[in-house]
Write a protein that holds these residues in place. Structure first.
Motif, mmCIF file in Angstrom:
data_model
loop_
_atom_site.group_PDB
_atom_site.id
_atom_site.type_symbol
_atom_site.label_atom_id
_atom_site.label_comp_id
_atom_site.label_asym_id
_atom_site.label_seq_id
_atom_site.Cartn_x
_atom_site.Cartn_y
_atom_site.Cartn_z
ATOM 1 N N MET A 258 63.269 46.994 88.036
ATOM 2 C CA MET A 258 63.466 45.796 88.839
ATOM 3 C C MET A 258 63.177 44.577 87.968
ATOM 4 O O MET A 258 62.126 44.468 87.369
ATOM 5 C CB MET A 258 62.522 45.850 90.041
ATOM 6 C CG MET A 258 62.642 44.677 90.939
ATOM 7 S SD MET A 258 61.558 44.731 92.390
ATOM 8 C CE MET A 258 61.357 46.439 92.725
ATOM 9 N N ALA A 259 64.108 43.698 87.867
ATOM 10 C CA ALA A 259 63.994 42.534 86.990
ATOM 11 C C ALA A 259 62.936 41.549 87.458
ATOM 12 O O ALA A 259 62.082 41.142 86.709
ATOM 13 C CB ALA A 259 65.331 41.831 86.868
ATOM 14 N N VAL A 260 62.992 41.163 88.710
ATOM 15 C CA VAL A 260 62.096 40.126 89.226
ATOM 16 C C VAL A 260 61.301 40.688 90.392
ATOM 17 O O VAL A 260 61.854 41.322 91.290
ATOM 18 C CB VAL A 260 62.898 38.892 89.683
ATOM 19 C CG1 VAL A 260 61.971 37.843 90.262
ATOM 20 C CG2 VAL A 260 63.708 38.314 88.538
ATOM 21 N N THR A 261 59.999 40.431 90.370
ATOM 22 C CA THR A 261 59.119 40.813 91.471
ATOM 23 C C THR A 261 58.694 39.554 92.203
ATOM 24 O O THR A 261 58.358 38.552 91.571
ATOM 25 C CB THR A 261 57.872 41.543 90.931
ATOM 26 O OG1 THR A 261 58.283 42.692 90.201
ATOM 27 C CG2 THR A 261 56.949 41.952 92.063
ATOM 28 N N ILE A 262 58.706 39.615 93.516
ATOM 29 C CA ILE A 262 58.266 38.490 94.331
ATOM 30 C C ILE A 262 56.937 38.864 94.983
ATOM 31 O O ILE A 262 56.828 39.925 95.604
ATOM 32 C CB ILE A 262 59.313 38.158 95.411
ATOM 33 C CG1 ILE A 262 60.597 37.693 94.746
ATOM 34 C CG2 ILE A 262 58.795 37.106 96.366
ATOM 35 C CD1 ILE A 262 61.697 37.388 95.712
ATOM 36 N N THR A 263 55.951 38.001 94.822
ATOM 37 C CA THR A 263 54.647 38.281 95.424
ATOM 38 C C THR A 263 54.690 38.041 96.935
ATOM 39 O O THR A 263 55.616 37.401 97.439
ATOM 40 C CB THR A 263 53.550 37.389 94.818
ATOM 41 O OG1 THR A 263 53.811 36.023 95.173
ATOM 42 C CG2 THR A 263 53.466 37.546 93.303
ATOM 43 N N GLU A 264 53.674 38.546 97.616
ATOM 44 C CA GLU A 264 53.588 38.319 99.057
ATOM 45 C C GLU A 264 53.468 36.830 99.377
ATOM 46 O O GLU A 264 54.077 36.343 100.329
ATOM 47 C CB GLU A 264 52.392 39.072 99.649
ATOM 48 C CG GLU A 264 52.794 40.308 100.392
ATOM 49 C CD GLU A 264 51.628 40.956 101.090
ATOM 50 O OE1 GLU A 264 51.366 40.620 102.257
ATOM 51 O OE2 GLU A 264 50.993 41.801 100.429
ATOM 52 N N ASN A 265 52.680 36.095 98.568
ATOM 53 C CA ASN A 265 52.545 34.643 98.783
ATOM 54 C C ASN A 265 53.896 33.948 98.678
ATOM 55 O O ASN A 265 54.234 33.088 99.482
ATOM 56 C CB ASN A 265 51.585 34.022 97.765
ATOM 57 C CG ASN A 265 50.143 34.183 98.157
ATOM 58 O OD1 ASN A 265 49.836 34.518 99.289
ATOM 59 N ND2 ASN A 265 49.263 33.957 97.205
ATOM 60 N N ALA A 266 54.675 34.318 97.660
ATOM 61 C CA ALA A 266 55.996 33.709 97.479
ATOM 62 C C ALA A 266 56.902 34.049 98.648
ATOM 63 O O ALA A 266 57.617 33.181 99.157
ATOM 64 C CB ALA A 266 56.625 34.163 96.169
ATOM 65 N N SER A 267 56.878 35.296 99.102
ATOM 66 C CA SER A 267 57.760 35.679 100.211
ATOM 67 C C SER A 267 57.387 34.948 101.495
ATOM 68 O O SER A 267 58.262 34.538 102.258
ATOM 69 C CB SER A 267 57.753 37.193 100.422
ATOM 70 O OG SER A 267 56.509 37.639 100.900
ATOM 71 N N LYS A 268 56.099 34.743 101.731
ATOM 72 C CA LYS A 268 55.678 33.989 102.923
ATOM 73 C C LYS A 268 56.202 32.560 102.869
ATOM 74 O O LYS A 268 56.692 32.027 103.859
ATOM 75 C CB LYS A 268 54.151 33.987 103.044
ATOM 76 C CG LYS A 268 53.575 35.303 103.473
ATOM 77 C CD LYS A 268 52.061 35.247 103.499
ATOM 78 C CE LYS A 268 51.481 36.621 103.776
ATOM 79 N NZ LYS A 268 50.011 36.637 103.683
ATOM 80 N N GLU A 269 56.096 31.942 101.704
ATOM 81 C CA GLU A 269 56.569 30.561 101.561
ATOM 82 C C GLU A 269 58.093 30.491 101.648
ATOM 83 O O GLU A 269 58.646 29.551 102.229
ATOM 84 C CB GLU A 269 56.071 29.963 100.243
ATOM 85 C CG GLU A 269 56.354 28.498 100.091
ATOM 86 C CD GLU A 269 55.697 27.615 101.149
ATOM 87 O OE1 GLU A 269 56.198 26.490 101.365
ATOM 88 O OE2 GLU A 269 54.684 28.024 101.773
#
Length: 110
Positions: A1-12
């Motif tokens: 997977m190239a890019v991982t999105i954190t939980e904080n980023a997904s919430k925002e």
């Protein structure tokens, strides 16, 4: 997977989608383009199309993420996070492929 999105980023990102009335089913397209003070700059926006031959698609924390295969080469292992403090607030990219980054963190060279 190239890019991982954190939980904080997904919430925002979800908050932004709701506030801006982004169409349901939209995907977050993450890529790079030439420019910025270090050579490449990060590009991310919501889109409603994907080209299965040219794009990689994943879903993380309820966000569909699209990365074109060219950008994938430069973004492999990158983490998108959301940072918030008294002096700074916004999305940040932690890219292990970046040889150098500009002071604001919006561009890099590989």
């Amino acid at each position: 997977m190239a890019v991982t999105i954190t939980e904080n980023a997904s919430k925002e990102l979800k908050r932004y989608m709701e506030d801006q009335k982004v169409a349901e089913g939209s995907m977050l397209r993450i890529g790079i383009s030439s420019g910025g003070c270090s050579g490449f700059q990060y590009d991310f926006r919501f889109v409603d199309d994907v080209d299965e031959e040219k794009d990689n698609l994943s879903e993380q924390h309820g966000i569909k993420v699209v990365v074109d295969k060219k950008s994938d080469l430069y973004l492999d292992g990158t983490t998108l996070d959301y940072y918030e403090s008294l002096e700074k607030r916004g999305f940040t990219f932690d890219n292990p492929n970046a040889v150098k980054s500009c002071g604001c963190g919006s561009s890099f060279s590989a």
